[in-house]
Design an enzyme around this catalytic site. Sequence first.
Site, PDB file in Angstrom:
ATOM      1  N   ASP A 118     -38.228 -45.808  28.315  1.00  0.00           N
ATOM      2  CA  ASP A 118     -36.908 -45.622  27.686  1.00  0.00           C
ATOM      3  C   ASP A 118     -36.253 -44.307  28.122  1.00  0.00           C
ATOM      4  OD1 ASP A 118     -38.502 -43.817  26.398  1.00  0.00           O
ATOM      5  OD2 ASP A 118     -37.944 -44.425  24.366  1.00  0.00           O
ATOM      6  N   GLU A 152     -37.400 -41.264  27.950  1.00  0.00           N
ATOM      7  CA  GLU A 152     -37.842 -40.036  27.283  1.00  0.00           C
ATOM      8  C   GLU A 152     -38.646 -39.197  28.269  1.00  0.00           C
ATOM      9  OE1 GLU A 152     -40.121 -40.442  23.736  1.00  0.00           O
ATOM     10  OE2 GLU A 152     -38.536 -41.467  22.630  1.00  0.00           O
ATOM     11  N   GLN A 206     -18.268 -24.033  30.514  1.00  0.00           N
ATOM     12  CA  GLN A 206     -17.808 -24.232  29.135  1.00  0.00           C
ATOM     13  C   GLN A 206     -18.172 -22.999  28.306  1.00  0.00           C
ATOM     14  OE1 GLN A 206     -18.423 -28.198  27.399  1.00  0.00           O
ATOM     15  NE2 GLN A 206     -19.235 -28.869  29.369  1.00  0.00           N
ATOM     16  N   LYS A 264      -2.643 -18.770  43.170  1.00  0.00           N
ATOM     17  CA  LYS A 264      -2.296 -20.187  43.046  1.00  0.00           C
ATOM     18  C   LYS A 264      -1.431 -20.376  41.802  1.00  0.00           C
ATOM     19  CE  LYS A 264      -5.703 -22.779  41.848  1.00  0.00           C
ATOM     20  NZ  LYS A 264      -6.987 -23.466  41.875  1.00  0.00           N
ATOM     21  N   ASP A 292     -17.133 -17.449  46.332  1.00  0.00           N
ATOM     22  CA  ASP A 292     -17.026 -17.944  44.954  1.00  0.00           C
ATOM     23  C   ASP A 292     -18.419 -18.285  44.453  1.00  0.00           C
ATOM     24  OD1 ASP A 292     -15.736 -18.556  42.616  1.00  0.00           O
ATOM     25  OD2 ASP A 292     -14.420 -20.080  43.474  1.00  0.00           O
ATOM     26  N   THR A 310     -10.020 -26.923  45.720  1.00  0.00           N
ATOM     27  CA  THR A 310      -9.466 -25.560  45.763  1.00  0.00           C
ATOM     28  C   THR A 310      -9.834 -24.862  47.063  1.00  0.00           C
ATOM     29  OG1 THR A 310      -9.538 -25.346  43.355  1.00  0.00           O
ATOM     30  CG2 THR A 310      -9.491 -23.306  44.612  1.00  0.00           C
TER      31      THR A 310
END
Length: 310
Positions: free
Chosen positions: A34, A36, A94, A190, A216, A224
């Site tokens: 499954d 896991e 994030q 930009k 970067d 970009t």
Amino acid sequence: MKIITGNSNKPLAEAICSYLHMPITKAVVRRFNDMEVFVEIQENVRGQDMFVVQSTSFPANDHLMELLIITDALRRASAKRITAVIPYFGYARQDRKPSARTPISAKLVANLITHAGADRVLTMDLHAGQIQGFFDIPTDNLFAGPVFVRDIKQHNDVANTVVVSPDVGGVVRARALAKRLDCPLAIVDKRRERAGESEVMNIIGEVKGKSCILIDDIVDSGGTLCNAAEALLEQGAKDVSAYITHGVLSGGAVARITSSKLKNLVITDSIQPTEAVKVARNIRVISIASLIGEAIGRTSREESVSSLFE
């Protein structure tokens, strides 16, 4: 000291062990039917200084779960200290709330790693340096700069080179590299003048007749980067290469970069390169195994890690 790894980047873990002249710790990291995650450490690790090498790259959730479960297994096996070595820290983009009712997932992931039982974290080129403060345990953020500087000097005429930041947010990183190379700095500004119109790229700095090096931390779609290369060439740049720490390269990024005007894209092996990356005509992978290996060795010996970058 012992090193253990999950399935995210075994070649890098093996290269780190080779640098440190030690075997990788025997362990089984597999899936049940499954999906896991199941971990079994097949060596005695009681009282050991353990380093878990695991990037949280694609599939990010699977590899993050492996890291958490390996850490829990080591804690329950009475390891003396557990260091999570995360060459590429997923969810780093994030790191704030860009709009209402959105999470700060980087902080959540930091909490998960801490509560799983990690005593410290060793990572590389975080998307935002302040993510170190999301952890309530000691966190070392390594820089790929020294590896890039050596490679740039080997493959480029530094006297005719300009270091370029592809956006205003990456200026600090680009300036640090330009200082090491003793090169001038340029910035791609930009902006979108009106809604529905394409972005206009203005070049701040002199690039005419120069070899440009874009710097970067992450290349994902590559859009970009390719647009910045075109803008630089339109301003008279001789050629454009890019040095990026983490080659996420999702979707059609490899095809986009291969067909672009970029002379070279140089990435590290913080994320295990795919077959498409390995055969791409203008993408080259350099290893950070010696840099991470040296940092691991110094951490274990309680020596300075920051002196690696002085």
